[in-house]
Design a protein around this motif. Sequence first.
Motif, PDB file in Angstrom:
ATOM      1  N   ALA A 176       9.060  33.338  12.350  1.00 33.77           N
ATOM      2  CA  ALA A 176       8.577  31.914  12.492  1.00 33.77           C
ATOM      3  C   ALA A 176       8.538  31.101  10.990  1.00 33.77           C
ATOM      4  O   ALA A 176       8.643  30.004  11.111  1.00 33.77           O
ATOM      5  N   ALA A 177       8.113  32.077  10.098  1.00 30.99           N
ATOM      6  CA  ALA A 177       7.983  31.359   8.699  1.00 30.99           C
ATOM      7  C   ALA A 177       9.435  30.974   8.014  1.00 30.99           C
ATOM      8  O   ALA A 177       9.666  29.871   7.452  1.00 30.99           O
ATOM      9  N   ASP A 178      10.384  31.933   8.069  1.00 31.89           N
ATOM     10  CA  ASP A 178      11.690  31.377   7.422  1.00 31.89           C
ATOM     11  C   ASP A 178      12.859  32.349   8.043  1.00 31.89           C
ATOM     12  O   ASP A 178      12.996  33.546   7.505  1.00 31.89           O
ATOM     13  N   ARG A 179      13.416  32.134   8.980  1.00 32.35           N
ATOM     14  CA  ARG A 179      14.560  32.955   9.523  1.00 32.35           C
ATOM     15  C   ARG A 179      15.498  33.233   8.441  1.00 32.35           C
ATOM     16  O   ARG A 179      16.077  34.449   8.386  1.00 32.35           O
ATOM     17  N   ASP A 180      15.969  32.301   7.869  1.00 30.91           N
ATOM     18  CA  ASP A 180      17.136  32.281   7.087  1.00 30.91           C
ATOM     19  C   ASP A 180      16.691  33.367   5.863  1.00 30.91           C
ATOM     20  O   ASP A 180      17.619  34.185   5.424  1.00 30.91           O
ATOM     21  N   ALA A 181      15.730  33.143   5.467  1.00 35.13           N
ATOM     22  CA  ALA A 181      14.956  34.344   4.010  1.00 35.13           C
ATOM     23  C   ALA A 181      15.182  35.502   4.780  1.00 35.13           C
ATOM     24  O   ALA A 181      15.429  36.330   3.767  1.00 35.13           O
ATOM     25  N   LEU A 182      14.582  35.816   6.012  1.00 41.32           N
ATOM     26  CA  LEU A 182      14.359  37.222   6.513  1.00 41.32           C
ATOM     27  C   LEU A 182      15.795  37.790   6.805  1.00 41.32           C
ATOM     28  O   LEU A 182      15.926  39.011   6.514  1.00 41.32           O
ATOM     29  N   THR A 183      16.769  36.830   7.093  1.00 40.82           N
ATOM     30  CA  THR A 183      17.941  37.407   7.358  1.00 40.82           C
ATOM     31  C   THR A 183      18.899  37.835   5.933  1.00 40.82           C
ATOM     32  O   THR A 183      19.388  38.764   5.967  1.00 40.82           O
ATOM     33  N   GLU A 239      20.490  41.724   2.221  1.00 43.55           N
ATOM     34  CA  GLU A 239      20.413  42.360   0.548  1.00 43.55           C
ATOM     35  C   GLU A 239      20.090  43.727   0.616  1.00 43.55           C
ATOM     36  O   GLU A 239      20.509  44.547  -0.082  1.00 43.55           O
ATOM     37  N   THR A 240      19.089  44.049   1.179  1.00 48.69           N
ATOM     38  CA  THR A 240      18.208  45.331   1.256  1.00 48.69           C
ATOM     39  C   THR A 240      18.834  46.443   1.921  1.00 48.69           C
ATOM     40  O   THR A 240      19.196  47.564   1.660  1.00 48.69           O
ATOM     41  N   TYR A 241      19.039  46.184   3.360  1.00 45.15           N
ATOM     42  CA  TYR A 241      19.467  46.993   4.090  1.00 45.15           C
ATOM     43  C   TYR A 241      20.782  46.871   4.702  1.00 45.15           C
ATOM     44  O   TYR A 241      21.400  47.834   5.501  1.00 45.15           O
ATOM     45  N   ALA A 280       8.615  44.913   7.342  1.00 42.60           N
ATOM     46  CA  ALA A 280       7.351  45.098   6.534  1.00 42.60           C
ATOM     47  C   ALA A 280       7.861  45.718   5.206  1.00 42.60           C
ATOM     48  O   ALA A 280       6.883  46.001   4.254  1.00 42.60           O
ATOM     49  N   GLY A 281       8.934  46.671   5.253  1.00 38.49           N
ATOM     50  CA  GLY A 281       9.139  47.447   3.909  1.00 38.49           C
ATOM     51  C   GLY A 281       9.973  46.768   2.948  1.00 38.49           C
ATOM     52  O   GLY A 281      10.247  47.299   2.010  1.00 38.49           O
ATOM     53  N   LEU A 282      10.200  45.527   3.242  1.00 34.62           N
ATOM     54  CA  LEU A 282      10.796  44.680   2.205  1.00 34.62           C
ATOM     55  C   LEU A 282       9.793  44.638   0.981  1.00 34.62           C
ATOM     56  O   LEU A 282       8.713  44.640   1.062  1.00 34.62           O
ATOM     57  N   ARG A 283      10.544  44.362  -0.306  1.00 34.25           N
ATOM     58  CA  ARG A 283       9.669  44.461  -1.456  1.00 34.25           C
ATOM     59  C   ARG A 283       8.723  43.011  -1.447  1.00 34.25           C
ATOM     60  O   ARG A 283       8.817  42.159  -0.709  1.00 34.25           O
ATOM     61  N   ILE A 303      11.360  36.389   1.889  1.00 35.08           N
ATOM     62  CA  ILE A 303      10.548  35.950   3.015  1.00 35.08           C
ATOM     63  C   ILE A 303       9.029  35.995   2.325  1.00 35.08           C
ATOM     64  O   ILE A 303       8.231  35.533   3.036  1.00 35.08           O
ATOM     65  N   ARG A 304       8.733  37.227   1.776  1.00 33.47           N
ATOM     66  CA  ARG A 304       7.463  37.456   1.311  1.00 33.47           C
ATOM     67  C   ARG A 304       6.870  36.337   0.482  1.00 33.47           C
ATOM     68  O   ARG A 304       5.853  35.731   0.633  1.00 33.47           O
ATOM     69  N   LEU A 305       7.744  35.837  -0.413  1.00 34.72           N
ATOM     70  CA  LEU A 305       7.491  34.619  -1.343  1.00 34.72           C
ATOM     71  C   LEU A 305       7.259  33.373  -0.344  1.00 34.72           C
ATOM     72  O   LEU A 305       6.458  32.506  -0.607  1.00 34.72           O
ATOM     73  N   ALA A 306       8.213  33.237   0.521  1.00 34.74           N
ATOM     74  CA  ALA A 306       7.960  31.971   1.324  1.00 34.74           C
ATOM     75  C   ALA A 306       6.746  32.125   2.267  1.00 34.74           C
ATOM     76  O   ALA A 306       6.024  31.209   2.430  1.00 34.74           O
TER      77      ALA A 306
END
Length: 125
Positions: free
Chosen positions: A3-10, A15-17, A35-38, A43-46
Amino acid sequence: MLAADRDALTCDLAETYHILDMTALPVPLLATLAAGLRGDSRIRLAMAGETATAAELLQAAVLDRLTTLCWMQTKDGAHGRKRPPSVVAALSGKDKPKQTNTRPVAFATPADFERARARILAKGR
């Protein structure tokens, strides 16, 4: 997070996985991976409402201090004039640049352009 930012999560999952289609994953696995993202992932910054990482803010703070020290050695600094703008304030969004008229302008002929240019240059003198 979706809900916060679908594009950032994608982007972060790709990038990570190297996951390009997050809809193909079971929801519990997706939640675990998200939950394991840096801490400095998009997404965490957003979600935190931040625009820069802690490292970037620290580097900007160092730059601000250095430019302030250099400015203090000038005549303007001795009189408290023309203080350099803060990079930290610009990164954190506290220093909003003044809005100017940035609408695009089109001209029908080269002569119209030259007249407008001459008018702008005359104001600057």
